[in-house]
Design an enzyme around this catalytic site. Structure first.
Site, short mmCIF file in Angstrom:
data_model
loop_
_atom_site.label_atom_id
_atom_site.label_comp_id
_atom_site.label_asym_id
_atom_site.label_seq_id
_atom_site.Cartn_x
_atom_site.Cartn_y
_atom_site.Cartn_z
N THR A 141 -23.52 12.26 15.80
CA THR A 141 -23.72 11.08 16.65
C THR A 141 -22.92 11.18 17.94
OG1 THR A 141 -21.87 9.96 15.60
CG2 THR A 141 -24.04 9.56 14.64
N ASN A 147 -15.16 7.20 15.80
CA ASN A 147 -15.56 6.38 16.95
C ASN A 147 -17.02 6.66 17.24
OD1 ASN A 147 -12.92 5.10 18.03
ND2 ASN A 147 -12.40 7.24 17.58
N GLU A 148 -17.87 5.81 16.68
CA GLU A 148 -19.31 6.02 16.77
C GLU A 148 -19.82 5.55 18.14
OE1 GLU A 148 -20.75 7.76 14.67
OE2 GLU A 148 -20.32 7.24 12.59
N PRO A 149 -21.09 5.87 18.48
CA PRO A 149 -21.65 5.42 19.75
C PRO A 149 -21.39 3.94 19.98
CG PRO A 149 -23.17 6.91 18.69
CD PRO A 149 -22.04 6.70 17.72
N THR A 166 -24.08 9.51 10.19
CA THR A 166 -22.76 9.95 9.71
C THR A 166 -22.69 9.82 8.19
OG1 THR A 166 -21.73 9.28 11.78
CG2 THR A 166 -20.27 9.49 9.87
#
Ligand code: F6R
Length: 252
Positions: A141, A147-149, A166
């Site tokens: 991602t 720390n995702e989008p 994820t």
């Protein structure tokens, strides 16, 4: 940001491990501490194997302080799926690090204490003078840590929701997707970017697309790893597979 492409994961991992080992050795000779930020996952396993080899050849980790990037939430440290267990099996059980110098987010903290716990985690990092070397993997991602989008550049250490992509990538460690945690505690982007030196390691063809998106595109919160483009002292280290969609670069 510097890009280094190696023919395979073995050479890429050995390169990073040697950089870390040399740093620790130099600090040891000055009787100073080294502060490392560490990831879990498949990517760093060979780096850890190499660090263990350096230890077996005489490198001491007694003056090394570590801070892990993340832990699933909820997650009890003693479970086999925890990042605590991962770190013990893949690194800590094999080196002379002092237990009190190891920091991994606690995935069993009660919900109402998470905020203060996360603030304290960052305070501890700062009390040690910040992270000297931060090792990162990258998720499909574009996440660093978890720390995702959507994660902002000034995001703090916090509880986050994991992207479905994820969770699918994490499936192999669990029996069933229903058992893969939906949340995690992750170090925030801000404190990660404050590290004095960052190595992002990316291996294999399945990372090729995300490498291109994050490093040959605009900086965007939709691709959190892209924040690294703006920083000096960042080395993005790849094998051939992960670099296959990237314009021609010199091989190391
Ligand atoms: C894990 C972490 C993640 C992983 C990423 C890549 O502590 O912070 O950002 O580095 O998900 O995972 P692998 O290496 O398994 O592809």
């Amino acid at each position: 940001m510097e890009l280094k492409i190696f023919p395979d994961g073995d050479k890429a991992s050995k390169y990073i491990a040697k950089e870390i080992a040399d740093f620790i050795s130099d600090k040891n000779s000055k009787k100073e501490r080294s502060v490392l930020g560490l990831p879990t996952g498949n990517t760093p396993i060979q780096v850890y194997e190499e660090l263990i080899r350096h230890h077996n050849e005489g490198l001491s980790f007694r003056n090394v302080i570590t801070f892990n990037l993340d832990e699933y939430y909820p997650m009890v440290a003693s479970r086999k799926e925890s990042y605590h267990t991962y770190m013990n099996i893949n690194l800590f059980n094999h080196i002379d690090i002092q237990k009190e110098n190891v920091h991994i987010p606690d995935g069993s903290i009660p919900g109402d204490m998470i905020k203060s716990y996360c603030d304290e985690y960052e305070e501890k990092i700062k009390a040690f003078g910040g992270i000297d070397i931060q090792l990162l993997g990258i998720g499909r991602t574009g996440h660093i840590g978890f720390n995702e989008p959507g994660s902002k550049k000034d995001s703090k250490t916090r509880l986050v929701e994991l992207d479905e992509k994820t969770r699918l990538d994490a499936l192999s460690g669990f029996r069933d997707l229903n058992f893969v945690p939906k949340k995690a505690i992750t170090m925030g982007i801000e404190i990660i970017l404050q590290a004095k030196k960052i190595f992002l390691l990316s291996l294999g063809k399945k990372k090729a697309e995300v490498m291109n998106k994050c490093f040959f595109n605009d900086v965007s919160s939709e691709r959190p790893a892209s924040y690294l483009q703006e920083k000096e002292n960042v080395e993005v280290v790849l094998d051939e597979g992960a670099s296959m969609l990237i314009p021609s670069y010199k091989m190391h």
